[in-house]
Design a protein around this motif. Structure first.
Motif, PDB file in Angstrom:
ATOM      1  N   ALA A  26       0.820  -1.210   0.000  1.00 63.10           N
ATOM      2  CA  ALA A  26       0.000   0.000   0.000  1.00 63.10           C
ATOM      3  C   ALA A  26       0.851   1.255   0.000  1.00 63.10           C
ATOM      4  O   ALA A  26       0.554   2.220  -0.722  1.00 63.10           O
ATOM      5  CB  ALA A  26      -0.934  -0.001   1.206  1.00 63.10           C
ATOM      6  N   GLU A  27       1.916   1.250   0.782  1.00 63.37           N
ATOM      7  CA  GLU A  27       2.755   2.451   0.855  1.00 63.37           C
ATOM      8  C   GLU A  27       3.419   2.739  -0.493  1.00 63.37           C
ATOM      9  O   GLU A  27       3.547   3.900  -0.898  1.00 63.37           O
ATOM     10  CB  GLU A  27       3.809   2.312   1.948  1.00 63.37           C
ATOM     11  CG  GLU A  27       4.583   3.592   2.192  1.00 63.37           C
ATOM     12  CD  GLU A  27       5.118   3.697   3.598  1.00 63.37           C
ATOM     13  OE1 GLU A  27       5.735   4.724   3.914  1.00 63.37           O
ATOM     14  OE2 GLU A  27       4.920   2.761   4.396  1.00 63.37           O
TER      15      GLU A  27
ATOM     16  N   LYS B 199       2.182   1.949  -3.443  1.00 65.95           N
ATOM     17  CA  LYS B 199       1.142   2.439  -4.342  1.00 65.95           C
ATOM     18  C   LYS B 199       0.851   3.916  -4.090  1.00 65.95           C
ATOM     19  O   LYS B 199       0.770   4.716  -5.032  1.00 65.95           O
ATOM     20  CB  LYS B 199      -0.143   1.623  -4.157  1.00 65.95           C
ATOM     21  CG  LYS B 199      -0.039   0.189  -4.641  1.00 65.95           C
ATOM     22  CD  LYS B 199      -1.355  -0.557  -4.397  1.00 65.95           C
ATOM     23  CE  LYS B 199      -1.275  -1.994  -4.838  1.00 65.95           C
ATOM     24  NZ  LYS B 199      -2.531  -2.740  -4.567  1.00 65.95           N
TER      25      LYS B 199
ATOM     26  N   GLU C 163      -6.290   4.802  -1.666  1.00 65.67           N
ATOM     27  CA  GLU C 163      -5.411   3.748  -1.170  1.00 65.67           C
ATOM     28  C   GLU C 163      -4.898   4.074   0.229  1.00 65.67           C
ATOM     29  O   GLU C 163      -4.860   3.202   1.115  1.00 65.67           O
ATOM     30  CB  GLU C 163      -4.234   3.566  -2.130  1.00 65.67           C
ATOM     31  CG  GLU C 163      -3.279   2.457  -1.753  1.00 65.67           C
ATOM     32  CD  GLU C 163      -3.853   1.069  -1.941  1.00 65.67           C
ATOM     33  OE1 GLU C 163      -3.458   0.155  -1.171  1.00 65.67           O
ATOM     34  OE2 GLU C 163      -4.697   0.884  -2.841  1.00 65.67           O
TER      35      GLU C 163
ATOM     36  N   ASN D 157      -5.657   1.885   3.640  1.00 67.04           N
ATOM     37  CA  ASN D 157      -4.608   0.955   4.078  1.00 67.04           C
ATOM     38  C   ASN D 157      -3.461   1.567   4.887  1.00 67.04           C
ATOM     39  O   ASN D 157      -2.600   0.817   5.355  1.00 67.04           O
ATOM     40  CB  ASN D 157      -4.018   0.253   2.852  1.00 67.04           C
ATOM     41  CG  ASN D 157      -5.037  -0.621   2.154  1.00 67.04           C
ATOM     42  OD1 ASN D 157      -5.668  -1.471   2.774  1.00 67.04           O
ATOM     43  ND2 ASN D 157      -5.218  -0.410   0.849  1.00 67.04           N
TER      44      ASN D 157
END
Length: 277
Positions: free
Chosen positions: A139-140, A142, A182, A186
């Motif tokens: 997630a980070e 993205k 996102e 997350n």
């Protein structure tokens, strides 16, 4: 491999199906070390060239590699953005003086900066679209790369006009929205990447879309959500988180004052913009 066999292998790959993970002649650690050397020497194009060797392998970058790539492109683009702003100011001054010859010369120089910035931005945007975003699973990662995509479309929107400005503005908005979704889903509110995204998205609302109320709303929400959890942040990220929160608060103060002041006071171009962690 000997020089001869290396050339033979290269020639054969022209007719072969290229695998997803092509072999690197250097190890990943060697490439990162070379990138760090380039950073210390302030050779930012070479820094970018090194990390691109990893990015084009279609593998997910580590946090360190992401930050090095970001630093390189930020410095390459940043110098052109500063030059463009200076030249735009000079152009306005010479136009007010009705000095036609000087205006033409300044415009030509400004367009040169636009072309150089465009080349840098398009190079990174292509890398993001074809390699970095498709191969990000965390997630980070993205959020980091969607934010970067949005930032560099924003940089183009800053210097272009009419339909080109609109096109880059629309693409920036889409990428910021993807990053926001996102991050909200997350990442914790105190995560520096999430905070940096909120900061830059709010700057985009203020500077590009001319929506100061929306900019303040986004910045205030990000700050308020983070302040609730700031005491539980681990020591490794506390400094980064609080620094970005301070920038959010500074911008809120500037923008709130701007909204309340008369439109005749002019536009303040000194908002803080935290581009990358």
């Amino acid at each position: 491999l000997s020089p001869t066999s290396r050339h033979q292998n290269t020639a054969r790959t022209v007719f072969a199906v290229v695998p997803n993970h092509t072999e690197m002649s250097e190890t990943r650690e060697e490439i990162v070390f070379s990138a760090k050397l380039a950073e210390q020497a302030e050779r930012y194009q070479e820094l970018v060239d090194e990390i691109k060797k990893i990015a084009i392998q279609n593998i997910e970058l580590t946090s360190e590699e992401r930050n090095l790539l970001s630093l390189g492109y930020k410095n390459l683009a940043g110098s052109r953005r500063v030059s463009w702003r200076i030249l735009s100011s000079i152009e306005a001054r010479e136009t007010a003086k009705q000095n036609t010859d000087h205006v033409t010369r300044v415009q030509d120089y400004r367009k040169k900066m636009e072309q150089e910035l465009g080349k840098i931005c398009n190079d990174l945007l292509s890398l993001l679209e074809n390699n970095l975003i498709p191969n990000s699973s965390a997630a980070e990662s993205k959020v980091f790369f969607y934010k970067m995509k949005a930032d560099y479309h924003r940089y183009m929107a800053e210097v272009l006009a009419d339909t080109e400005k609109k096109s880059h503005s629309d693409k920036a908005f889409e990428a910021y929205e993807a990053a926001l979704q996102e991050a909200t889903t997350n990442l914790r509110p105190t995560n520096p990447t999430r905070l940096g995204m909120a900061l830059n998205f709010s700057v985009f609302y203020f500077e590009i879309l001319n929506q100061p109320e929306k900019a303040c709303q986004l910045a205030r929400q990000a700050f308020d959500e983070a302040i609730v959890e700031i005491d539980s942040v681990d020591e490794d990220t506390y400094k980064d988180s609080t620094l970005i929160m301070q920038l959010l608060r500074d911008n809120l103060s500037l923008w709130t004052s701007d909204i309340m002041s008369s439109q005749n006071n002019g536009e303040d171009d000194d908002e803080d913009d935290e581009d990358d962690e």
